[in-house]
Design an enzyme around this catalytic site. Structure first.
Site: not given
Length: 426
Positions: A204, A278
């Site tokens: 990020k 996920r």
């Protein structure tokens, strides 16, 4: 020091406070001027933010307040680090409000902890300890940590967390008030517990990474909801699964191009190490399914796409079970917690194709491309039984605000704990 008193009035404020103002002050505190007997919750929240901005620490509600009005004020008043005193209005709801407040403070404090202080194992221990303190006679826990996850078949949590020297953990907590070890599991709650998310090798930006301590908001939310439900008299056997890991870069971190083979045989190519939530939730959902739970709710700060779709005041709700989804949404309305449905169909499972595995964990493009929140939910649907019957996924778009908003304080919101608790108590 006496508490700052807050009261309600249906009378207009004196002109000195400004035309159509909703807030005035006197020697004892503040008066909220609401034009009718309706709840006016948003106006109350805006006023609470203004009162909080004055540096008020200790609060007392005086006069005729509805419990939902008091709750709206407190939700907006108590920001990160709040250590003050709340005195509820003298009504029959004071005990219920105090219980809610304990769950709120637990959830918010956990999310607002620094990532240095809140490792995956510390998160799991903190959640288990709080639930055990509420119901010591009815709680048992099991933690699977580090390399033990491989032997147990929980490959997703292990892969995401193996880049950190602080090992990943799967917490299974069993709240069983029935006294019957063979009692059915009525509900399972699954929470994403990424205690810090660097993005891994799909790193990020600095500004995108700054608040990634909140990426365990799902774990905090489902724990807060379970604790709230227990304090309100939950009698159903319920299991809690927290999928805890740090997503860091190291010489032992998982990489783009890796393929994970899950316990149910599904193979997943990693095309984005920042789509890690996920991957850990897949294990939690399989564990919840193995428990035989009749209903499963998972909660996660899963996708930026959900925030783009519903903003940061709503949580997004997905399910292949329309009836169950509507039950959750109805509870959200009843609890005055903003949630909104987003689309999920069986074909969303196929929206992240891979030439090397049954599916990829995302699309190899920024943010996962169009429909990213639905595609993530489609990925999760591969790991629940009965074509998704009895399963709801909540993407916590409203979980956290760094600097606060006009209606919410800085830090964690804990929006969702009442909605989930209401489902447990049905």
């Amino acid at each position: 020091m006496s508490n700052f008193q807050v009261s309600l009035s249906t009378q207009s404020a004196d002109a000195i406070w400004g035309e159509q103002t909703k807030l005035s002050f006197n020697e004892k505190g503040a008066v909220l001027h609401l034009p009718s007997e309706a709840l006016h919750l948003r106006d109350i929240q805006k006023s609470a933010r203004k009162v909080a901005g004055l540096g008020v620490k200790n609060l007392a509600f005086v006069g005729q307040w509805d419990s939902e009005q008091q709750w709206a004020f407190v939700m907006s008043f108590c920001g990160a680090g709040f250590r003050g005193d709340i005195q509820w209005a003298d009504d029959e709801n004071a005990i219920d409000l105090a219980i809610r407040f304990e769950a709120l403070q637990f959830t918010r404090k956990l999310v607002n902890e620094t990532p240095e202080d809140l490792s995956p194992e510390v998160l799991a221990v903190a959640a288990a300890s709080w639930i055990e303190s509420i119901a010591p006679d009815f709680v048992s826990t099991k933690m699977i940590k580090g390399e033990e996850l491989i032997a147990a078949g929980w490959q997703g949590i292990y892969e995401v967390g193996r880049g950190s020297c602080r090992p990943p953990v799967l917490l299974e907590l069993d709240f069983n008030p029935t006294g019957d070890a063979n009692a059915d599991v009525e509900f399972a709650l699954v929470g994403k517990g990424i205690t810090f998310d660097s993005g891994g090798y799909s790193i990020k930006s600095s500004e995108g990474m700054l608040d990634m301590k909140c990426d365990m908001g799902g774990a905090a939310t489902v724990t807060g909801a379970l604790g709230l439900a227990i304090m309100k008299g939950l009698e159903k056997r319920t299991k809690l699964f927290l999928c805890c890991a740090e997503n860091l870069i190291s010489d032992h971190a998982y990489k783009l191009g890796d393929v994970i083979t899950y316990k149910n045989g599904v193979t997943v190519e990693i095309v984005n190490t920042d789509a890690e939530g996920r991957l850990v939730l897949a294990d939690g959902l399989m564990a919840a399914t193995e428990s035989g739970a009749k209903k499963i709710i998972d909660a996660a700060t899963l996708t930026g796409a959900a925030i783009m779709a519903v903003g940061k005041e709503f949580n997004a709700v997905f399910s292949l079970d329309t009836a169950f989804q509507q039950e959750v949404l109805a509870s959200a309305v009843e609890m005055n917690e903003p949630h909104w449905p987003l689309p999920l169909m069986p074909w969303h499972q196929e929206q992240c194709p891979s030439p090397f595995a049954e599916t990829a964990n995302s699309r190899p493009m920024k943010g996962g491309g169009a429909g990213g929140a639905s595609n993530a939910a489609g990925f999760l649907s591969r790991f629940v039984a009965d074509d998704g019957k009895g399963w709801v996924h909540i993407d916590l778009a409203a979980a956290y605000n760094r600097n606060g908003t006009e209606i919410m304080p800085n830090g964690a919101s804990a929006i969702g704990i009442r909605t989930i608790a209401a489902q447990l108590l049905k």
